[in-house]
Design a protein around this motif. Structure first.
Motif, mmCIF file in Angstrom:
data_model
loop_
_atom_site.group_PDB
_atom_site.id
_atom_site.type_symbol
_atom_site.label_atom_id
_atom_site.label_comp_id
_atom_site.label_asym_id
_atom_site.label_seq_id
_atom_site.Cartn_x
_atom_site.Cartn_y
_atom_site.Cartn_z
ATOM 1 N N VAL A 56 0.848 -1.188 0.000
ATOM 2 C CA VAL A 56 0.000 0.000 0.000
ATOM 3 C C VAL A 56 0.892 1.249 0.000
ATOM 4 C CG1 VAL A 56 -0.243 0.022 2.532
ATOM 5 C CG2 VAL A 56 -1.974 1.095 1.127
ATOM 6 N N GLU A 57 0.460 2.296 -0.681
ATOM 7 C CA GLU A 57 1.282 3.491 -0.862
ATOM 8 C C GLU A 57 1.327 4.347 0.400
ATOM 9 O OE1 GLU A 57 0.661 5.674 -4.483
ATOM 10 O OE2 GLU A 57 0.053 3.842 -5.493
ATOM 11 N N VAL A 58 2.108 3.877 1.360
ATOM 12 C CA VAL A 58 2.392 4.603 2.592
ATOM 13 C C VAL A 58 3.901 4.703 2.690
ATOM 14 C CG1 VAL A 58 2.300 4.510 5.124
ATOM 15 C CG2 VAL A 58 0.294 3.863 3.775
ATOM 16 N N ASP A 59 4.407 5.902 2.964
ATOM 17 C CA ASP A 59 5.842 6.103 3.112
ATOM 18 C C ASP A 59 6.246 5.859 4.556
ATOM 19 O OD1 ASP A 59 5.966 6.833 0.445
ATOM 20 O OD2 ASP A 59 5.929 8.979 0.870
ATOM 21 N N ALA A 60 7.226 4.993 4.766
ATOM 22 C CA ALA A 60 7.776 4.753 6.098
ATOM 23 C C ALA A 60 8.889 5.758 6.353
ATOM 24 C CB ALA A 60 8.316 3.331 6.196
ATOM 25 N N SER A 61 8.894 6.324 7.547
ATOM 26 C CA SER A 61 9.886 7.327 7.916
ATOM 27 C C SER A 61 10.408 7.030 9.312
ATOM 28 C CB SER A 61 9.243 8.728 7.882
ATOM 29 O OG SER A 61 10.090 9.690 8.466
ATOM 30 N N MET A 62 11.698 7.267 9.531
ATOM 31 C CA MET A 62 12.295 7.059 10.850
ATOM 32 C C MET A 62 12.967 8.359 11.287
ATOM 33 S SD MET A 62 14.712 3.990 12.324
ATOM 34 C CE MET A 62 16.256 4.528 11.622
ATOM 35 N N MET A 63 12.145 9.237 11.888
ATOM 36 C CA MET A 63 12.634 10.527 12.382
ATOM 37 C C MET A 63 11.983 10.833 13.722
ATOM 38 S SD MET A 63 12.464 13.000 9.009
ATOM 39 C CE MET A 63 13.209 14.386 9.860
ATOM 40 N N ASP A 64 12.570 11.753 14.447
ATOM 41 C CA ASP A 64 11.929 12.299 15.626
ATOM 42 C C ASP A 64 10.653 13.013 15.184
ATOM 43 O OD1 ASP A 64 12.196 13.308 18.567
ATOM 44 O OD2 ASP A 64 11.830 15.103 17.361
ATOM 45 N N ALA A 65 9.555 12.836 15.893
ATOM 46 C CA ALA A 65 8.270 13.419 15.491
ATOM 47 C C ALA A 65 8.344 14.946 15.401
ATOM 48 C CB ALA A 65 7.173 12.994 16.459
ATOM 49 N N VAL A 66 8.973 15.586 16.369
ATOM 50 C CA VAL A 66 9.097 17.044 16.339
ATOM 51 C C VAL A 66 9.902 17.468 15.120
ATOM 52 C CG1 VAL A 66 10.068 19.061 17.527
ATOM 53 C CG2 VAL A 66 8.796 17.336 18.828
ATOM 54 N N GLU A 67 10.969 16.750 14.842
ATOM 55 C CA GLU A 67 11.826 17.088 13.700
ATOM 56 C C GLU A 67 11.079 16.984 12.364
ATOM 57 O OE1 GLU A 67 15.915 15.465 11.567
ATOM 58 O OE2 GLU A 67 15.473 14.858 13.627
ATOM 59 N N ILE A 68 10.336 15.913 12.163
ATOM 60 C CA ILE A 68 9.631 15.770 10.885
ATOM 61 C C ILE A 68 8.529 16.825 10.750
ATOM 62 C CG2 ILE A 68 7.963 14.003 11.617
ATOM 63 C CD1 ILE A 68 8.351 12.752 8.789
ATOM 64 N N MET A 69 7.873 17.153 11.867
ATOM 65 C CA MET A 69 6.830 18.176 11.790
ATOM 66 C C MET A 69 7.433 19.556 11.512
ATOM 67 S SD MET A 69 3.960 16.938 14.573
ATOM 68 C CE MET A 69 5.071 16.671 15.940
ATOM 69 N N MET A 70 8.548 19.875 12.144
ATOM 70 C CA MET A 70 9.190 21.167 11.897
ATOM 71 C C MET A 70 9.728 21.255 10.466
ATOM 72 S SD MET A 70 8.563 22.947 14.490
ATOM 73 C CE MET A 70 9.619 24.375 14.363
ATOM 74 N N LYS A 71 10.136 20.138 9.928
ATOM 75 C CA LYS A 71 10.609 20.085 8.540
ATOM 76 C C LYS A 71 9.472 20.398 7.554
ATOM 77 C CE LYS A 71 12.974 16.921 5.427
ATOM 78 N NZ LYS A 71 13.463 15.565 5.230
ATOM 79 N N HIS A 72 8.239 20.210 7.989
ATOM 80 C CA HIS A 72 7.066 20.420 7.140
ATOM 81 C C HIS A 72 6.213 21.597 7.622
ATOM 82 C CE1 HIS A 72 8.150 16.311 5.982
ATOM 83 N NE2 HIS A 72 7.585 16.622 4.831
ATOM 84 N N ARG A 73 6.844 22.659 8.062
ATOM 85 C CA ARG A 73 6.079 23.786 8.602
ATOM 86 C C ARG A 73 5.824 24.905 7.595
ATOM 87 N NH1 ARG A 73 11.233 24.569 11.397
ATOM 88 N NH2 ARG A 73 12.083 26.582 10.773
ATOM 89 N N THR A 74 6.399 24.808 6.395
ATOM 90 C CA THR A 74 6.126 25.837 5.390
ATOM 91 C C THR A 74 4.817 25.524 4.676
ATOM 92 O OG1 THR A 74 7.307 24.700 3.616
ATOM 93 C CG2 THR A 74 8.609 26.176 5.018
ATOM 94 N N LYS A 75 4.190 26.539 4.117
ATOM 95 C CA LYS A 75 2.903 26.353 3.437
ATOM 96 C C LYS A 75 2.985 25.298 2.336
ATOM 97 C CE LYS A 75 0.548 30.660 4.375
ATOM 98 N NZ LYS A 75 -0.398 30.107 5.311
ATOM 99 N N GLN A 76 4.128 25.196 1.674
ATOM 100 C CA GLN A 76 4.283 24.239 0.575
ATOM 101 C C GLN A 76 4.419 22.793 1.056
ATOM 102 O OE1 GLN A 76 6.278 26.928 1.077
ATOM 103 N NE2 GLN A 76 5.557 28.312 -0.506
#
Length: 129
Positions: A56-76
């Motif tokens: 199934v098309e789900v991406d697995a990621s191994m990061m700190d939750a805060v880090e991945i969320m901060m990495k995705h904080r821009t509108k884009q």
């Protein structure tokens, strides 16, 4: 269908990836879904469960939750849905979670370990939050 919207989902503390897999399988037209966990055993469980569900098309990621969320904080890069289910309090995750959710998006926070959250008295709950 939300296919034209391309809704994106982050499950920040995935453990097994099963919730992300269900999102992808059960919500027609859903866009990118990321199942994230910092623990290497959890990451392997996510990958294994994706494979067991016909890739199934789900991406697995191994990061700190805060880090991945901060990495995705821009509108884009923000997510339409951020789903968090920590063991214990979610308070340390809320700042980065709010920043990672797009305008009009949903922040889903479930703390299934109830006694950790409130203890045996209302005073405990008040000073933890």
């Amino acid at each position: 269908s939300i296919a034209n919207e391309g809704f994106t989902v982050l499950e920040g503390l995935s453990a097994t990836g099963l919730r992300s897999i269900r999102y992808k399988k059960e919500i027609e037209g859903l866009g990118k879904v990321i199942a994230n966990d910092i623990d290497d055993t959890a990451y392997e469980a996510i990958r294994r469960n994706i494979a067991l569900n016909d890739g199934v098309e789900v991406d697995a990621s191994m990061m700190d939750a805060v880090e991945i969320m901060m990495k995705h904080r821009t509108k884009q890069t923000q997510f339409h849905i951020v789903d968090l289910d920590p063991y214990g309090s979610a308070s340390v995750l809320l700042d980065s979670a709010v920043q990672a959710v797009a305008d009009g998006g949903m922040l889903c926070v479930t703390c299934t370990d109830g006694p950790v959250l409130g203890g045996n008295s209302p005073e405990v709950c008040m000073y933890r939050y």
